[in-house]
Design a protein around this motif. Structure first.
Motif, PDB file in Angstrom:
ATOM      1  N   LYS A  58       0.844  -1.192   0.000  1.00  0.00           N
ATOM      2  CA  LYS A  58       0.000   0.000   0.000  1.00  0.00           C
ATOM      3  C   LYS A  58       0.888   1.254   0.000  1.00  0.00           C
ATOM      4  O   LYS A  58       1.927   1.288   0.650  1.00  0.00           O
ATOM      5  N   LEU A  59       0.432   2.253  -0.737  1.00  0.00           N
ATOM      6  CA  LEU A  59       1.197   3.484  -0.870  1.00  0.00           C
ATOM      7  C   LEU A  59       0.355   4.701  -0.516  1.00  0.00           C
ATOM      8  O   LEU A  59      -0.875   4.646  -0.567  1.00  0.00           O
ATOM      9  N   LYS A  60       1.045   5.796  -0.203  1.00  0.00           N
ATOM     10  CA  LYS A  60       0.388   7.074   0.061  1.00  0.00           C
ATOM     11  C   LYS A  60       0.988   8.112  -0.877  1.00  0.00           C
ATOM     12  O   LYS A  60       2.214   8.268  -0.946  1.00  0.00           O
ATOM     13  N   LEU A  61       0.123   8.810  -1.611  1.00  0.00           N
ATOM     14  CA  LEU A  61       0.594   9.849  -2.518  1.00  0.00           C
ATOM     15  C   LEU A  61       1.101  11.041  -1.710  1.00  0.00           C
ATOM     16  O   LEU A  61       0.355  11.663  -0.963  1.00  0.00           O
ATOM     17  N   ARG A  62       2.393  11.332  -1.869  1.00  0.00           N
ATOM     18  CA  ARG A  62       2.993  12.442  -1.127  1.00  0.00           C
ATOM     19  C   ARG A  62       3.005  13.734  -1.938  1.00  0.00           C
ATOM     20  O   ARG A  62       2.830  14.821  -1.398  1.00  0.00           O
ATOM     21  N   ALA A  63       3.233  13.607  -3.249  1.00  0.00           N
ATOM     22  CA  ALA A  63       3.326  14.817  -4.067  1.00  0.00           C
ATOM     23  C   ALA A  63       3.008  14.482  -5.514  1.00  0.00           C
ATOM     24  O   ALA A  63       3.236  13.359  -5.976  1.00  0.00           O
ATOM     25  N   HIS A  64       2.466  15.479  -6.214  1.00  0.00           N
ATOM     26  CA  HIS A  64       2.288  15.361  -7.662  1.00  0.00           C
ATOM     27  C   HIS A  64       2.451  16.747  -8.259  1.00  0.00           C
ATOM     28  O   HIS A  64       1.938  17.733  -7.727  1.00  0.00           O
ATOM     29  N   PHE A  65       3.194  16.837  -9.354  1.00  0.00           N
ATOM     30  CA  PHE A  65       3.525  18.131  -9.939  1.00  0.00           C
ATOM     31  C   PHE A  65       4.018  17.914 -11.368  1.00  0.00           C
ATOM     32  O   PHE A  65       4.270  16.786 -11.792  1.00  0.00           O
ATOM     33  N   LEU A  66       4.142  18.997 -12.094  1.00  0.00           N
ATOM     34  CA  LEU A  66       4.674  18.950 -13.448  1.00  0.00           C
ATOM     35  C   LEU A  66       6.135  19.361 -13.442  1.00  0.00           C
ATOM     36  O   LEU A  66       6.531  20.306 -12.754  1.00  0.00           O
ATOM     37  N   ARG A  67       6.953  18.636 -14.184  1.00  0.00           N
ATOM     38  CA  ARG A  67       8.301  19.078 -14.536  1.00  0.00           C
ATOM     39  C   ARG A  67       8.346  19.113 -16.047  1.00  0.00           C
ATOM     40  O   ARG A  67       8.262  18.066 -16.684  1.00  0.00           O
ATOM     41  N   TRP A  89       5.358   8.648  -4.273  1.00  0.00           N
ATOM     42  CA  TRP A  89       4.567   7.791  -3.389  1.00  0.00           C
ATOM     43  C   TRP A  89       5.432   7.267  -2.251  1.00  0.00           C
ATOM     44  O   TRP A  89       6.566   6.848  -2.464  1.00  0.00           O
ATOM     45  N   GLU A  90       4.873   7.278  -1.048  1.00  0.00           N
ATOM     46  CA  GLU A  90       5.519   6.652   0.111  1.00  0.00           C
ATOM     47  C   GLU A  90       4.894   5.288   0.349  1.00  0.00           C
ATOM     48  O   GLU A  90       3.666   5.142   0.294  1.00  0.00           O
ATOM     49  N   ILE A  91       5.712   4.300   0.619  1.00  0.00           N
ATOM     50  CA  ILE A  91       5.190   2.979   0.952  1.00  0.00           C
ATOM     51  C   ILE A  91       4.769   2.966   2.411  1.00  0.00           C
ATOM     52  O   ILE A  91       5.517   3.426   3.296  1.00  0.00           O
ATOM     53  N   LYS A  92       3.597   2.489   2.645  1.00  0.00           N
ATOM     54  CA  LYS A  92       3.036   2.438   4.012  1.00  0.00           C
ATOM     55  C   LYS A  92       3.379   1.077   4.628  1.00  0.00           C
ATOM     56  O   LYS A  92       2.809   0.056   4.268  1.00  0.00           O
ATOM     57  N   PHE A  93       4.334   1.099   5.519  1.00  0.00           N
ATOM     58  CA  PHE A  93       4.724  -0.133   6.198  1.00  0.00           C
ATOM     59  C   PHE A  93       3.763  -0.427   7.343  1.00  0.00           C
ATOM     60  O   PHE A  93       3.338   0.467   8.071  1.00  0.00           O
ATOM     61  N   GLU A  94       3.426  -1.710   7.476  1.00  0.00           N
ATOM     62  CA  GLU A  94       2.525  -2.123   8.567  1.00  0.00           C
ATOM     63  C   GLU A  94       3.251  -2.064   9.893  1.00  0.00           C
ATOM     64  O   GLU A  94       4.426  -2.427  10.000  1.00  0.00           O
ATOM     65  N   ASP A  95       2.582  -1.615  10.911  1.00  0.00           N
ATOM     66  CA  ASP A  95       3.179  -1.562  12.255  1.00  0.00           C
ATOM     67  C   ASP A  95       3.253  -2.961  12.850  1.00  0.00           C
ATOM     68  O   ASP A  95       2.448  -3.828  12.544  1.00  0.00           O
TER      69      ASP A  95
END
Length: 221
Positions: free
Chosen positions: A198-207, A215-221
């Motif tokens: 599972k991932l969490k979108l951290r940023a999106h932009f144009l270059r 995307w950051e990977i969501k590690f299970e606790d």
């Protein structure tokens, strides 16, 4: 076990493909990246300690894996290959940046000896490269941050072992199709939604003209 902070970075088409067909070079798609997208890629290279690709990427693309579009240091180039199966004239064996080839005890000794004349060799694992131990040894060698530029099999093996922290994508506005065309992550794949990463979108932009997603990977606790 300590390991480098690891980021998979890749250009992908809208349908998630890395190349035009199996066995074709990803450079064919990368040529459509504009200068700003290339600068983004090379800015990342200049910030990390190491850059890793699989042996198939070396055989197909023959990349240099150096910093060219911006000012900065070249990262250490790292290639895991269980049988030390890379060409001796590969660009990554040239002296413009340090290189570490990681192989297993199953690799033919003559191949290991030939590569050792051009680059550092680590023997990690019996029949195949032990990726967890490889990451630990790289960390001990000062590789605290690592950028992975594929291919899809290497991406899968690192992800399934929980060795990736981020995924950053440069989106290419093409649809390629093809049931056997390499995608961002290949391999066996997961069989249940309990297993999927599972991932969490951290940023999106144009270059330039390209969408970048981080995307950051969501590690299970």
């Amino acid at each position: 076990m300590p390991r480098p902070y690891t980021i998979i970075v890749s250009e992908v088409t809208v349908d998630g493909k890395l190349t035009l067909r199996k066995g074709r070079s990803s450079k064919e798609i990368m040529q459509f990246m504009d200068e700003e997208a290339n600068r983004y890629l090379h800015e990342l290279r200049a910030k990390v300690d190491g850059i890793m690709v699989g042996a198939e990427t070396i055989r197909t693309d023959n990349p240099f894996l150096t910093v060219r579009y911006v000012e900065g240091k070249n990262p250490t180039r790292i290639v895991p290959t269980s049988k030390a199966d890379i060409p001796l004239d590969a660009n990554i064996l040239k002296k413009d940046a340090p290189t570490i080839i990681v192989t297993s005890k199953k690799a033919p000794q003559e191949k290991v000896d030939a590569i050792r004349e051009k680059a550092e060799v680590l023997i990690v694992g019996e029949d195949s490269v032990d990726l967890v131990e490889m990451m630990n040894q790289l960390y001990q060698k000062g590789i605290k941050s690592l950028m992975v530029e594929g291919g899809s099999t290497l991406n899968w093996n690192l992800i399934r072992l929980g060795l990736v922290d981020e995924v950053r994508l440069i989106h290419i506005p093409f649809i390629v199709g093809g049931s056997d065309t390499p995608t961002l992550v290949g391999g066996e794949g997961f069989y249940s939604f309990d297993e999927v990463v599972k991932l969490k979108l951290r940023a999106h932009f144009l270059r330039g003209s390209h969408l970048i997603t981080e995307w950051e990977i969501k590690f299970e606790d």
